[in-house]
Design a protein around this motif. Structure first.
Motif, short mmCIF file in Angstrom:
data_model
loop_
_atom_site.label_atom_id
_atom_site.label_comp_id
_atom_site.label_asym_id
_atom_site.label_seq_id
_atom_site.Cartn_x
_atom_site.Cartn_y
_atom_site.Cartn_z
N GLY A 52 0.74 -1.25 0.00
CA GLY A 52 0.00 0.00 0.00
C GLY A 52 0.78 1.30 0.00
N PRO A 53 0.13 2.38 0.37
CA PRO A 53 -1.15 2.48 1.05
C PRO A 53 -2.34 2.19 0.12
N VAL A 54 -3.06 1.15 0.47
CA VAL A 54 -4.17 0.67 -0.35
C VAL A 54 -5.21 1.76 -0.58
N GLU A 55 -5.52 2.55 0.46
CA GLU A 55 -6.57 3.56 0.33
C GLU A 55 -6.26 4.62 -0.72
N LEU A 56 -5.01 4.71 -1.16
CA LEU A 56 -4.63 5.65 -2.21
C LEU A 56 -4.57 4.99 -3.58
N GLY A 57 -5.02 3.74 -3.67
CA GLY A 57 -5.03 3.04 -4.94
C GLY A 57 -3.73 2.32 -5.24
N ILE A 58 -2.86 2.22 -4.26
CA ILE A 58 -1.60 1.50 -4.44
C ILE A 58 -1.82 0.08 -3.90
N LEU A 59 -2.14 -0.83 -4.83
CA LEU A 59 -2.46 -2.20 -4.46
C LEU A 59 -1.29 -3.14 -4.74
N ASP A 60 -0.09 -2.57 -4.75
CA ASP A 60 1.10 -3.40 -4.89
C ASP A 60 1.06 -4.47 -3.82
N HIS A 61 1.50 -5.66 -4.18
CA HIS A 61 1.48 -6.75 -3.20
C HIS A 61 2.64 -7.70 -3.44
N ASP A 62 3.15 -8.21 -2.33
CA ASP A 62 4.22 -9.20 -2.38
C ASP A 62 3.61 -10.57 -2.18
N VAL A 63 4.10 -11.52 -2.96
CA VAL A 63 3.69 -12.91 -2.82
C VAL A 63 4.93 -13.71 -2.44
N THR A 64 4.90 -14.28 -1.26
CA THR A 64 6.01 -15.11 -0.80
C THR A 64 5.71 -16.55 -1.18
N LEU A 65 6.55 -17.09 -2.04
CA LEU A 65 6.36 -18.44 -2.59
C LEU A 65 6.79 -19.50 -1.58
N PRO A 66 6.39 -20.75 -1.84
CA PRO A 66 6.77 -21.84 -0.91
C PRO A 66 8.27 -21.95 -0.67
N ASN A 67 9.09 -21.57 -1.64
CA ASN A 67 10.55 -21.66 -1.47
C ASN A 67 11.14 -20.45 -0.75
N GLY A 68 10.27 -19.50 -0.34
CA GLY A 68 10.72 -18.32 0.40
C GLY A 68 11.02 -17.11 -0.48
N SER A 69 11.09 -17.29 -1.80
CA SER A 69 11.33 -16.14 -2.66
C SER A 69 10.08 -15.26 -2.72
N VAL A 70 10.30 -13.97 -2.96
CA VAL A 70 9.21 -13.01 -2.96
C VAL A 70 9.05 -12.44 -4.36
N VAL A 71 7.80 -12.48 -4.86
CA VAL A 71 7.46 -11.86 -6.14
C VAL A 71 6.73 -10.57 -5.81
N ARG A 72 7.28 -9.45 -6.26
CA ARG A 72 6.68 -8.14 -6.03
C ARG A 72 5.81 -7.79 -7.24
N ASN A 73 4.55 -7.50 -6.97
CA ASN A 73 3.59 -7.21 -8.03
C ASN A 73 3.12 -5.77 -7.92
N ALA A 74 3.27 -5.02 -8.99
CA ALA A 74 2.84 -3.63 -9.02
C ALA A 74 1.42 -3.56 -9.58
N PHE A 75 0.52 -3.00 -8.78
CA PHE A 75 -0.89 -2.91 -9.17
C PHE A 75 -1.43 -1.59 -8.64
N ARG A 76 -1.85 -0.72 -9.55
CA ARG A 76 -2.32 0.60 -9.17
C ARG A 76 -3.72 0.84 -9.70
N VAL A 77 -4.46 1.65 -8.97
CA VAL A 77 -5.76 2.12 -9.41
C VAL A 77 -5.67 3.63 -9.47
N VAL A 78 -5.90 4.18 -10.64
CA VAL A 78 -5.79 5.63 -10.84
C VAL A 78 -7.12 6.18 -11.34
N ALA A 79 -7.35 7.45 -11.03
CA ALA A 79 -8.59 8.09 -11.45
C ALA A 79 -8.67 8.17 -12.96
#
Length: 137
Positions: A62-89
């Motif tokens: 986040g901050p999610v409330e500002l439309g920043i929906l970036d999220h990290d996904v921690t895989l079973p092997n411990g590696s982290v995939v960072r995903n950029a996801f935004r909501v804009v007007a």
């Protein structure tokens, strides 16, 4: 170095705040994010889900409330995939934009398959918003 990238977007008839409230709530992931959301649950304050990759952790950065929906996904092997996801007007509605990276070792076919899956997820998000929220005017 950088990875090849594609930005996948979907216009939504709801404002940024409404989209962020729905899409940024981990409990709603099963309704629209097929790749992450089978059986999401909270364990020790963390969001855990059964995915096609196995059991993973999902954390909005986040901050999610500002439309920043970036999220990290921690895989079973411990590696982290960072995903950029935004909501804009976009006028009275919004634009959901997911940035998909072609990471090292990913084939062109898998990259296109992932892009198609993201498009379907965004279509499901649009349908969920229509089901749960009145249209923006």
């Amino acid at each position: 170095m950088t990875w090849p990238v594609v930005h996948i977007s979907r216009s939504l008839d709801h404002d940024v705040a409404a989209v962020s409230r729905v899409a940024g709530n981990p409990e709603n992931l099963p309704a629209w994010a097929a790749g992450l959301s089978a059986g999401i649950r909270q364990e020790d304050g963390r969001w855990i889900t059964d995915s096609p990759m196995g059991v993973v952790e999902v954390a909005f950065t986040g901050p999610v409330e500002l439309g920043i929906l970036d999220h990290d996904v921690t895989l079973p092997n411990g590696s982290v995939v960072r995903n950029a996801f935004r909501v804009v007007a976009n006028d009275q509605g919004s634009e959901a934009v997911f940035t998909l990276f072609r990471r090292d070792g990913m084939s062109e076919a898998d990259f296109h398959s992932d892009a198609d899956a993201v498009r379907k997820d965004l279509d499901r998000l649009a349908a969920l918003l229509e089901e749960r929220l009145p249209r923006a005017r």
